[in-house]
Write a protein that holds these residues in place. Structure first.
Motif, PDB file in Angstrom:
ATOM      1  N   MET A   1       0.846  -1.198   0.000  1.00 35.30           N
ATOM      2  CA  MET A   1       0.000   0.000   0.000  1.00 35.30           C
ATOM      3  C   MET A   1       0.880   1.245   0.000  1.00 35.30           C
ATOM      4  SD  MET A   1      -3.114   0.954  -0.151  1.00 35.30           S
ATOM      5  CE  MET A   1      -4.206  -0.376   0.373  1.00 35.30           C
ATOM      6  N   PHE A   2       1.952   1.240   0.779  1.00 35.19           N
ATOM      7  CA  PHE A   2       2.870   2.381   0.871  1.00 35.19           C
ATOM      8  C   PHE A   2       3.551   2.640  -0.473  1.00 35.19           C
ATOM      9  CE2 PHE A   2       7.281   3.847   1.867  1.00 35.19           C
ATOM     10  CZ  PHE A   2       6.960   5.112   2.354  1.00 35.19           C
ATOM     11  N   LEU A   3       4.018   1.572  -1.131  1.00 35.54           N
ATOM     12  CA  LEU A   3       4.784   1.735  -2.369  1.00 35.54           C
ATOM     13  C   LEU A   3       3.896   1.872  -3.604  1.00 35.54           C
ATOM     14  CD1 LEU A   3       7.619  -0.874  -1.680  1.00 35.54           C
ATOM     15  CD2 LEU A   3       7.848   1.612  -1.654  1.00 35.54           C
ATOM     16  N   GLN A   4       2.925   0.952  -3.759  1.00 37.65           N
ATOM     17  CA  GLN A   4       2.143   0.919  -4.995  1.00 37.65           C
ATOM     18  C   GLN A   4       0.659   1.280  -4.814  1.00 37.65           C
ATOM     19  OE1 GLN A   4       4.532  -2.971  -6.407  1.00 37.65           O
ATOM     20  NE2 GLN A   4       3.006  -2.325  -7.872  1.00 37.65           N
ATOM     21  N   GLY A   5       0.266   1.527  -3.562  1.00 40.88           N
ATOM     22  CA  GLY A   5      -1.115   1.945  -3.325  1.00 40.88           C
ATOM     23  C   GLY A   5      -2.142   0.879  -3.614  1.00 40.88           C
ATOM     24  N   ARG A   6      -1.749  -0.385  -3.474  1.00 44.63           N
ATOM     25  CA  ARG A   6      -2.668  -1.479  -3.808  1.00 44.63           C
ATOM     26  C   ARG A   6      -2.959  -2.406  -2.629  1.00 44.63           C
ATOM     27  NH1 ARG A   6      -3.529  -2.725  -9.203  1.00 44.63           N
ATOM     28  NH2 ARG A   6      -2.411  -1.410 -10.664  1.00 44.63           N
ATOM     29  N   ILE A   7      -4.093  -3.097  -2.753  1.00 47.03           N
ATOM     30  CA  ILE A   7      -4.489  -4.134  -1.798  1.00 47.03           C
ATOM     31  C   ILE A   7      -3.657  -5.383  -2.078  1.00 47.03           C
ATOM     32  CG2 ILE A   7      -6.379  -5.741  -1.240  1.00 47.03           C
ATOM     33  CD1 ILE A   7      -6.967  -3.014  -0.120  1.00 47.03           C
ATOM     34  N   MET A   8      -3.120  -5.998  -1.011  1.00 50.15           N
ATOM     35  CA  MET A   8      -2.349  -7.237  -1.153  1.00 50.15           C
ATOM     36  C   MET A   8      -3.315  -8.420  -1.181  1.00 50.15           C
ATOM     37  SD  MET A   8       0.826  -8.637  -0.763  1.00 50.15           S
ATOM     38  CE  MET A   8       0.566 -10.158  -1.611  1.00 50.15           C
ATOM     39  N   GLY A   9      -3.790  -8.760  -2.362  1.00 51.77           N
ATOM     40  CA  GLY A   9      -4.713  -9.889  -2.482  1.00 51.77           C
ATOM     41  C   GLY A   9      -4.187 -10.911  -3.469  1.00 51.77           C
ATOM     42  N   ALA A  10      -4.010 -12.140  -3.005  1.00 49.27           N
ATOM     43  CA  ALA A  10      -3.450 -13.179  -3.880  1.00 49.27           C
ATOM     44  C   ALA A  10      -4.349 -13.431  -5.091  1.00 49.27           C
ATOM     45  CB  ALA A  10      -3.260 -14.479  -3.087  1.00 49.27           C
ATOM     46  N   THR A  11      -5.679 -13.325  -4.878  1.00 47.61           N
ATOM     47  CA  THR A  11      -6.614 -13.523  -5.986  1.00 47.61           C
ATOM     48  C   THR A  11      -6.387 -12.494  -7.090  1.00 47.61           C
ATOM     49  OG1 THR A  11      -8.309 -14.471  -4.580  1.00 47.61           O
ATOM     50  CG2 THR A  11      -9.065 -13.461  -6.621  1.00 47.61           C
ATOM     51  N   GLY A  12      -6.327 -11.228  -6.707  1.00 49.30           N
ATOM     52  CA  GLY A  12      -6.134 -10.158  -7.687  1.00 49.30           C
ATOM     53  C   GLY A  12      -4.799 -10.272  -8.396  1.00 49.30           C
ATOM     54  N   ILE A  13      -3.756 -10.628  -7.642  1.00 48.80           N
ATOM     55  CA  ILE A  13      -2.417 -10.766  -8.210  1.00 48.80           C
ATOM     56  C   ILE A  13      -2.414 -11.882  -9.256  1.00 48.80           C
ATOM     57  CG2 ILE A  13       0.019 -11.276  -7.695  1.00 48.80           C
ATOM     58  CD1 ILE A  13      -0.998  -8.746  -6.245  1.00 48.80           C
ATOM     59  N   LEU A  14      -2.954 -13.044  -8.878  1.00 46.01           N
ATOM     60  CA  LEU A  14      -2.938 -14.206  -9.774  1.00 46.01           C
ATOM     61  C   LEU A  14      -3.858 -13.993 -10.975  1.00 46.01           C
ATOM     62  CD1 LEU A  14      -1.799 -17.034 -10.191  1.00 46.01           C
ATOM     63  CD2 LEU A  14      -3.727 -17.946  -8.896  1.00 46.01           C
ATOM     64  N   ALA A  15      -5.063 -13.464 -10.724  1.00 41.96           N
ATOM     65  CA  ALA A  15      -6.010 -13.236 -11.815  1.00 41.96           C
ATOM     66  C   ALA A  15      -5.447 -12.226 -12.812  1.00 41.96           C
ATOM     67  CB  ALA A  15      -7.355 -12.758 -11.264  1.00 41.96           C
ATOM     68  N   GLY A  16      -4.813 -11.158 -12.292  1.00 44.84           N
ATOM     69  CA  GLY A  16      -4.221 -10.148 -13.167  1.00 44.84           C
ATOM     70  C   GLY A  16      -3.076 -10.720 -13.979  1.00 44.84           C
ATOM     71  N   LEU A  17      -2.398 -11.694 -13.385  1.00 48.46           N
ATOM     72  CA  LEU A  17      -1.256 -12.312 -14.073  1.00 48.46           C
ATOM     73  C   LEU A  17      -1.723 -13.246 -15.187  1.00 48.46           C
ATOM     74  CD1 LEU A  17       1.823 -12.778 -14.171  1.00 48.46           C
ATOM     75  CD2 LEU A  17       1.534 -14.539 -12.442  1.00 48.46           C
ATOM     76  N   VAL A  18      -2.751 -14.042 -14.931  1.00 51.46           N
ATOM     77  CA  VAL A  18      -3.170 -15.028 -15.942  1.00 51.46           C
ATOM     78  C   VAL A  18      -4.205 -14.494 -16.923  1.00 51.46           C
ATOM     79  CG1 VAL A  18      -2.597 -17.040 -14.541  1.00 51.46           C
ATOM     80  CG2 VAL A  18      -4.898 -16.108 -14.422  1.00 51.46           C
TER      81      VAL A  18
END
Lengths: 143, 146
Positions: B28-45
């Motif tokens: 959140m401090f660096l990129q202003g984002r929520i740390m969510g594994a679902t969002g990370i993985l879904a955005g990646l695939v």
């Protein structure tokens, strides 16, 4: 800078999952098995993560913007709909069957165990199918 | 398959939880984002913009490196015991993928970040998947006896 930041954040997260024991499905399933081989450790993982994030967010979100991006990207929806509750219930069912949630499975890939690779492949397939179904019905993809 | 007993580890689990929280605060401090594994993985695939994919790939690489760092420091890989059968891994994994997509998040996104923001959606989502998971494990282990 973005890549380095993301890698570092991922590393700390993966380290936390590994050290906490959440990386181990046997331990996670035991948390949910109060009537059997109960292991309350997961409550300490959630507690430690929640308190740290709750306090940390209070300071970070007081700033005008994050360091790398131009602004904070926060979910703004507040409505409780059937999709949220139904989807979460389906997630809980799958979590109880397999013992992995997405955030524990990704770091667990580092163990090199074939079960984790199978789980993550099935997880990606589920995300794909759901995304396709959502786009067919004209829904906006979830953040 | 039978359940494997695991030791109660309050201190390690608390320390690991604090690390998970620190990673969420740092993102959140660096990129202003929520740390969510679902969002990370879904955005990646499923992400279409290449700039959206590269940092997510870097984050997943960092996550995978987590247990390897534990191995490097302590000489021991963290225990990963999967006490369920192959069909259960396959079916469970697929169901989790569908559920977190419709539910817009999982344990990290809703359970940690959303709850820390006191988001009503995340509180409802977390209560729902926790209760269903307790019920599922009870039925599988004590009713069906798998």
């Amino acid at each position: 800078m973005r890549l380095l930041s993301a890698f570092l954040v991922g590393l700390i997260f993966g380290l936390g999952i590994a050290v906490s024991g959440m990386i181990n499905p046997a331990k996670v399933l035991n948390f949910f098995d109060i009537a059997g081989t109960w292991d309350p450790s997961l409550a300490f993982v959630m507690g430690g993560a929640l308190i740290t994030t709750f306090i940390g967010y209070r300071f970070v979100l007081r700033r005008p913007a994050p360091v790398i991006e131009a602004k904070f990207l926060l979910p703004t929806r507040r409505d409780i709909d059937a999709r949220l509750v139904g989807g979460s219930a389906v997630f809980g069912l799958g979590w109880g069957i397999a013992g992995f949630c997405p955030g524990a499975a990704l770091p667990a890939l580092g163990s090199g165990k074939w079960e984790v690779m199978v789980f993550v492949a099935a997880l990606i397939a589920g995300i794909w199918v759901a995304r396709i179904a959502q786009s067919r019905t004209g829904e906006r993809a979830a953040a | 398959m039978t359940a494997i007993e695991t030791a109660f580890t309050p201190f390690q689990s608390l320390a690991g939880g604090v690390l998970i929280g620190l990673s969420a605060v740092l993102l959140m401090f660096l990129q202003g984002r929520i740390m969510g594994a679902t969002g990370i993985l879904a955005g990646l695939v499923t992400g279409n913009a290449p700039g959206e994919r590269s940092w997510r790939a870097a984050m997943v690489a960092g996550m995978v490196a987590g247990p390897l760092l534990v191995l490097a420091v302590t000489g021991q890989m963290p225990v990963v015991d999967v006490p369920v059968s192959l069909p259960m891994i396959l079916v469970g994994g697929f169901i989790v993928g569908v559920g977190v997509t419709y539910g817009s998040g999982c344990t990290s996104g809703h359970g940690v970040c959303g709850m820390a923001r006191l988001s009503p959606r995340s509180i409802v989502a977390t209560l729902t998947f926790m209760v269903v998971c307790f019920a599922t494990v009870y039925v599988i282990r004590h009713v069906l006896g798998i």
